[in-house]
Design a protein around this motif. Sequence first.
Motif, PDB file in Angstrom:
ATOM      1  N   VAL A   7       1.018  -1.108   0.064  1.00 41.45           N
ATOM      2  CA  VAL A   7      -0.077   0.196   0.064  1.00 41.45           C
ATOM      3  C   VAL A   7       1.095   1.177  -0.058  1.00 41.45           C
ATOM      4  CG1 VAL A   7      -1.783  -1.058   1.256  1.00 41.45           C
ATOM      5  CG2 VAL A   7      -0.262  -0.093   2.375  1.00 41.45           C
ATOM      6  N   GLU A   8       0.262   2.301  -0.501  1.00 46.37           N
ATOM      7  CA  GLU A   8       1.111   3.552  -0.413  1.00 46.37           C
ATOM      8  C   GLU A   8       0.859   4.182   0.944  1.00 46.37           C
ATOM      9  OE1 GLU A   8       2.708   4.771  -3.066  1.00 46.37           O
ATOM     10  OE2 GLU A   8       2.379   3.333  -4.118  1.00 46.37           O
ATOM     11  N   LYS A   9       1.638   5.182   1.202  1.00 46.99           N
ATOM     12  CA  LYS A   9       1.540   5.789   2.622  1.00 46.99           C
ATOM     13  C   LYS A   9       0.184   6.346   2.964  1.00 46.99           C
ATOM     14  CE  LYS A   9       4.891   8.689   3.450  1.00 46.99           C
ATOM     15  NZ  LYS A   9       5.705  10.071   3.637  1.00 46.99           N
ATOM     16  N   GLU A  10      -0.388   7.187   2.090  1.00 44.68           N
ATOM     17  CA  GLU A  10      -1.751   7.379   2.295  1.00 44.68           C
ATOM     18  C   GLU A  10      -2.815   6.549   2.800  1.00 44.68           C
ATOM     19  OE1 GLU A  10      -4.565  10.426   3.073  1.00 44.68           O
ATOM     20  OE2 GLU A  10      -2.640  10.714   2.767  1.00 44.68           O
ATOM     21  N   GLU A  11      -2.658   5.237   2.151  1.00 46.12           N
ATOM     22  CA  GLU A  11      -3.686   4.095   2.266  1.00 46.12           C
ATOM     23  C   GLU A  11      -3.311   3.493   3.698  1.00 46.12           C
ATOM     24  OE1 GLU A  11      -4.319   1.244  -1.282  1.00 46.12           O
ATOM     25  OE2 GLU A  11      -2.237   2.106  -1.714  1.00 46.12           O
ATOM     26  N   MET A  12      -1.910   3.433   3.911  1.00 44.26           N
ATOM     27  CA  MET A  12      -1.602   2.969   5.431  1.00 44.26           C
ATOM     28  C   MET A  12      -2.201   3.991   6.627  1.00 44.26           C
ATOM     29  SD  MET A  12       2.257   2.585   7.160  1.00 44.26           S
ATOM     30  CE  MET A  12       2.137   4.266   7.313  1.00 44.26           C
TER      31      MET A  12
END
Length: 260
Positions: free
Chosen positions: A124-129
């Motif tokens: 996942v990307e940082k924003e998803e995390m």
Amino acid sequence: MKTISLSIEELIYSFYSEGLFEQGNSLKQMYFDAITDDQMDLLLQISCRTLLAKDFLVYENHKFELVPKLKHVIDTLNFSAKSLKASRHKEDGKEEAVSYHFTEKEFLQHSLLYDEQVHRFEFVEKEEMLIGLQQFFRIQREGDSYSQAVSSEELEGMLSYITENGRQFDPFEVKAELDPLYRVLEKTNGKLNTLLLFEFDEKKEPTVKDIILLTNDVEGNLMLLQENANYRLVKGSLVQLEDFVMERESPNSAKEKENV
């Protein structure tokens, strides 16, 4: 396929397939310590077939090899230098957890299902995390200016009073500034959730480098940020989570195999 789900036997097989015998043996001792070597060999043979059926293995050069997407998962598990582990208390008294292993460009989300018998992975990307952690801990998206110092003694005093049935006796005196924290701790029987930052040494031994404590209410939870031996109480928010991650994120957080 964005998500990869592996049984514990398949995960052990995958470590062995990459020559990571120490990691595979560690899982074997944790989950299958009582079975014989012959029984373990049978489990690994079955895992080979199930991984083939899932298209996670290919037969090349007279041997079975992991497909690149699964190989990337195993490499990240082994070579990531940092990870976050989020844990919270469930209504049934059990705990649930999710981890995020750092790579150079993204994070490997690692969830345990069915009493830890199934491991689910997704990059996942940082924003998803961050959004995942916000929902996991049930905190707000935006924070506010609320901030209050809390000593270790004050926090331990509140928790001891609540969890050791002190409420049956004299009322607990708490500073007005800490009343929001005391009220939610009292409501949730002193339960605190945790966000841990781990770093791994060359022997893959983890060290806790930082921690956030969070209350366990149904929404709007508070955060206790560690300040040396004490804490700072703030309204839990996505902004605070992002600050926590970004301050600890390194462009070289994931080691490449050839450099290890």
